[in-house]
Enzyme design. Sequence first.
Site, PDB file in Angstrom:
ATOM      1  N   GLN A 110     -22.612   5.547   3.005  1.00  0.00           N
ATOM      2  CA  GLN A 110     -23.815   6.019   3.706  1.00  0.00           C
ATOM      3  C   GLN A 110     -23.398   6.747   4.990  1.00  0.00           C
ATOM      4  OE1 GLN A 110     -26.121   2.978   5.821  1.00  0.00           O
ATOM      5  NE2 GLN A 110     -27.882   3.680   4.649  1.00  0.00           N
ATOM      6  N   SER A 111     -23.968   7.927   5.194  1.00  0.00           N
ATOM      7  CA  SER A 111     -23.551   8.754   6.325  1.00  0.00           C
ATOM      8  C   SER A 111     -24.375   8.450   7.569  1.00  0.00           C
ATOM      9  CB  SER A 111     -23.721  10.233   5.964  1.00  0.00           C
ATOM     10  OG  SER A 111     -23.629  11.023   7.131  1.00  0.00           O
ATOM     11  N   ARG A 164     -25.150   8.458  17.050  1.00  0.00           N
ATOM     12  CA  ARG A 164     -24.484   7.327  16.380  1.00  0.00           C
ATOM     13  C   ARG A 164     -23.274   6.800  17.151  1.00  0.00           C
ATOM     14  NH1 ARG A 164     -20.600   9.572  11.582  1.00  0.00           N
ATOM     15  NH2 ARG A 164     -19.944  11.477  12.608  1.00  0.00           N
ATOM     16  N   ARG A 182      -5.828  -2.229 -11.673  1.00  0.00           N
ATOM     17  CA  ARG A 182      -4.599  -2.500 -10.925  1.00  0.00           C
ATOM     18  C   ARG A 182      -4.905  -2.537  -9.420  1.00  0.00           C
ATOM     19  NH1 ARG A 182       1.025   0.973 -11.311  1.00  0.00           N
ATOM     20  NH2 ARG A 182       2.354  -0.646 -10.458  1.00  0.00           N
ATOM     21  N   ARG A 191      -7.136  -9.393   0.060  1.00  0.00           N
ATOM     22  CA  ARG A 191      -8.404  -9.698   0.734  1.00  0.00           C
ATOM     23  C   ARG A 191      -8.980 -11.069   0.392  1.00  0.00           C
ATOM     24  NH1 ARG A 191      -7.896  -6.048   4.778  1.00  0.00           N
ATOM     25  NH2 ARG A 191      -7.570  -3.939   3.976  1.00  0.00           N
TER      26      ARG A 191
HETATM   27  C1  LIG Z   1      -4.560  -9.486   6.605  1.00  0.00           C
HETATM   28  C2  LIG Z   1      -4.467  -8.027   6.885  1.00  0.00           C
HETATM   29  C3  LIG Z   1      -4.287  -7.581   8.180  1.00  0.00           C
HETATM   30  C4  LIG Z   1      -4.205  -6.221   8.448  1.00  0.00           C
HETATM   31  N1  LIG Z   1      -4.045  -5.811   9.749  1.00  0.00           N
HETATM   32  C5  LIG Z   1      -3.963  -4.494  10.028  1.00  0.00           C
HETATM   33  C6  LIG Z   1      -3.794  -4.030  11.383  1.00  0.00           C
HETATM   34  O1  LIG Z   1      -3.721  -4.820  12.311  1.00  0.00           O
HETATM   35  N2  LIG Z   1      -3.744  -2.693  11.607  1.00  0.00           N
HETATM   36  C7  LIG Z   1      -3.792  -1.793  10.579  1.00  0.00           C
HETATM   37  O2  LIG Z   1      -3.709  -0.593  10.836  1.00  0.00           O
HETATM   38  N3  LIG Z   1      -3.966  -2.192   9.306  1.00  0.00           N
HETATM   39  C8  LIG Z   1      -4.042  -3.512   9.009  1.00  0.00           C
HETATM   40  N4  LIG Z   1      -4.216  -3.915   7.703  1.00  0.00           N
HETATM   41  C9  LIG Z   1      -4.333  -2.886   6.652  1.00  0.00           C
HETATM   42  C10 LIG Z   1      -3.015  -2.727   5.891  1.00  0.00           C
HETATM   43  O3  LIG Z   1      -1.963  -2.330   6.726  1.00  0.00           O
HETATM   44  C11 LIG Z   1      -3.185  -1.701   4.764  1.00  0.00           C
HETATM   45  O4  LIG Z   1      -3.442  -0.424   5.318  1.00  0.00           O
HETATM   46  C12 LIG Z   1      -4.323  -2.026   3.829  1.00  0.00           C
HETATM   47  O5  LIG Z   1      -4.293  -3.387   3.466  1.00  0.00           O
HETATM   48  C13 LIG Z   1      -4.243  -1.140   2.570  1.00  0.00           C
HETATM   49  O6  LIG Z   1      -3.296  -1.706   1.700  1.00  0.00           O
HETATM   50  P1  LIG Z   1      -2.111  -0.878   1.026  1.00  0.00           P
HETATM   51  O7  LIG Z   1      -1.249  -0.239   2.050  1.00  0.00           O
HETATM   52  O8  LIG Z   1      -1.452  -1.819   0.082  1.00  0.00           O
HETATM   53  O9  LIG Z   1      -2.850   0.345   0.353  1.00  0.00           O
HETATM   54  P2  LIG Z   1      -3.393   0.664  -1.103  1.00  0.00           P
HETATM   55  O10 LIG Z   1      -3.979   2.001  -1.036  1.00  0.00           O
HETATM   56  O11 LIG Z   1      -4.265  -0.451  -1.577  1.00  0.00           O
HETATM   57  O12 LIG Z   1      -2.089   0.822  -1.938  1.00  0.00           O
HETATM   58  C14 LIG Z   1      -1.683   0.050  -3.035  1.00  0.00           C
HETATM   59  C15 LIG Z   1      -0.176   0.136  -3.124  1.00  0.00           C
HETATM   60  O13 LIG Z   1       0.182   1.459  -3.531  1.00  0.00           O
HETATM   61  C16 LIG Z   1       1.380   1.841  -2.862  1.00  0.00           C
HETATM   62  N5  LIG Z   1       1.083   2.998  -2.000  1.00  0.00           N
HETATM   63  C17 LIG Z   1      -0.141   3.460  -1.635  1.00  0.00           C
HETATM   64  N6  LIG Z   1      -0.033   4.555  -0.881  1.00  0.00           N
HETATM   65  C18 LIG Z   1       1.285   4.791  -0.758  1.00  0.00           C
HETATM   66  C19 LIG Z   1       2.036   5.789  -0.085  1.00  0.00           C
HETATM   67  N7  LIG Z   1       1.458   6.743   0.626  1.00  0.00           N
HETATM   68  N8  LIG Z   1       3.382   5.749  -0.166  1.00  0.00           N
HETATM   69  C20 LIG Z   1       3.992   4.790  -0.905  1.00  0.00           C
HETATM   70  N9  LIG Z   1       3.348   3.801  -1.544  1.00  0.00           N
HETATM   71  C21 LIG Z   1       2.007   3.813  -1.485  1.00  0.00           C
HETATM   72  C22 LIG Z   1       1.844   0.630  -2.044  1.00  0.00           C
HETATM   73  O14 LIG Z   1       2.718  -0.160  -2.825  1.00  0.00           O
HETATM   74  C23 LIG Z   1       0.550  -0.121  -1.813  1.00  0.00           C
HETATM   75  O15 LIG Z   1       0.721  -1.494  -1.560  1.00  0.00           O
HETATM   76  C24 LIG Z   1      -4.304  -5.262   7.407  1.00  0.00           C
HETATM   77  C25 LIG Z   1      -4.482  -5.718   6.094  1.00  0.00           C
HETATM   78  C26 LIG Z   1      -4.562  -7.082   5.829  1.00  0.00           C
HETATM   79  C27 LIG Z   1      -4.777  -7.521   4.397  1.00  0.00           C
END
Ligand SMILES: Cc1cc2nc3c(=O)[nH]c(=O)nc-3n(C[C@H](O)[C@H](O)[C@H](O)COP(=O)(O)OP(=O)(O)OC[C@H]3O[C@@H](n4cnc5c(N)ncnc54)[C@H](O)[C@@H]3O)c2cc1C
Length: 280
Positions: A110-111, A164, A182, A191
């Site tokens: 939602q924008s 906003r 996946r 999560r």
């Molecule tokens: C408990 C918790 C605390 C967190 N705290 C913070 C925080 O303090 N600050 C903050 O900024 N973020 C925070 N995050 C967010 C976290 O760092 C990730 O950005 C977020 O969970 C998305 O997960 P993901 O990187 O696994 O991405 P997804 O998009 O879900 O990617 C799935 C998987 O694909 C692969 N992948 C995806 N994109 C790439 C890529 N470009 N290059 C290589 N491999 C890739 C990786 O293996 C990745 O695990 C938190 C997350 C959690 C669960």
Amino acid sequence: MPRNPGRHDLGLRASLLFPDREIVERYYVPLVYTACRTCYSELEPDEIFRRAVDGRVDPDRQRELIGRVIESGHGSTIEHIVFTFGISGVSRTLSHQLVRHRAGVAFDQQSQRYVKYKGASTMEPGSIAEAEPALRERYEGQIAGALDLYGDLLAAGIPGEDARFVFPNATRTNLVMTANFRALIHMSGLRLCTMAQWEIRRLFQLIRHEIFAVSPFLGSFLAPKCVPLGYCDEAGNRDGHCPIRPHKDAVLAAWAERAKGSRAGRELPAPEAADAEATP
Ligand SMILES: Cc1cc2nc3c(=O)[nH]c(=O)nc-3n(C[C@H](O)[C@H](O)[C@H](O)COP(=O)(O)OP(=O)(O)OC[C@H]3O[C@@H](n4cnc5c(N)ncnc54)[C@H](O)[C@@H]3O)c2cc1C
């Protein structure tokens, strides 16, 4: 152990928009089975799929192969099925975390530019709702003040995209999210973990519930990441306060202890000890 957010009604919802139970039962497991089986079969994929859909391949056998393939980490096989959710009433705090997931997932939200809110709704965290009344009232006053100012800015002709800027993180929002299976397992692993923030954890509890409703088999793969791993890898749980699985440090220490025991009596002497023995 962090409090389970599931005990509170947070006013947020997740509904599986697509597919329904019939489609999942009839096609989803056969589709993943076809992806898995194609790797090991001379048959063409459409023949494998037809046999799976019309029951010539026992559904238990299909599920057994899928379970083994997922356990082995061959994740591309489960990228062929997707789930679309309507997510509503979540805070912008949550949506900011949710859209950090990039791989295998699509969002539309939602924008706050195009929607001119007449009565924007907000989320109140349980800790604030249960806080000392004077503090809670200050929070509620601050939120109400921000929303009042938003209305005044609009009334004065300020565009919605600028008005906003006063919205708090507590402002509720709606999204449509489509994720392949996946991605959904990966996101749920992070999560549903007790380290996740309470609101997004609650959202994934609802998502898991929706998947279970259409397929208990597929729903069983949505779990905190420690469940399939067998150990917890969160640095914040080195003290072991979350008991779902032991921390990896504890697992490795136990493993090292056991390995030491099994080698007892078979090690070569340490160099200093060997020197001492050789000295007349
Ligand atoms: C408990 C918790 C605390 C967190 N705290 C913070 C925080 O303090 N600050 C903050 O900024 N973020 C925070 N995050 C967010 C976290 O760092 C990730 O950005 C977020 O969970 C998305 O997960 P993901 O990187 O696994 O991405 P997804 O998009 O879900 O990617 C799935 C998987 O694909 C692969 N992948 C995806 N994109 C790439 C890529 N470009 N290059 C290589 N491999 C890739 C990786 O293996 C990745 O695990 C938190 C997350 C959690 C669960």
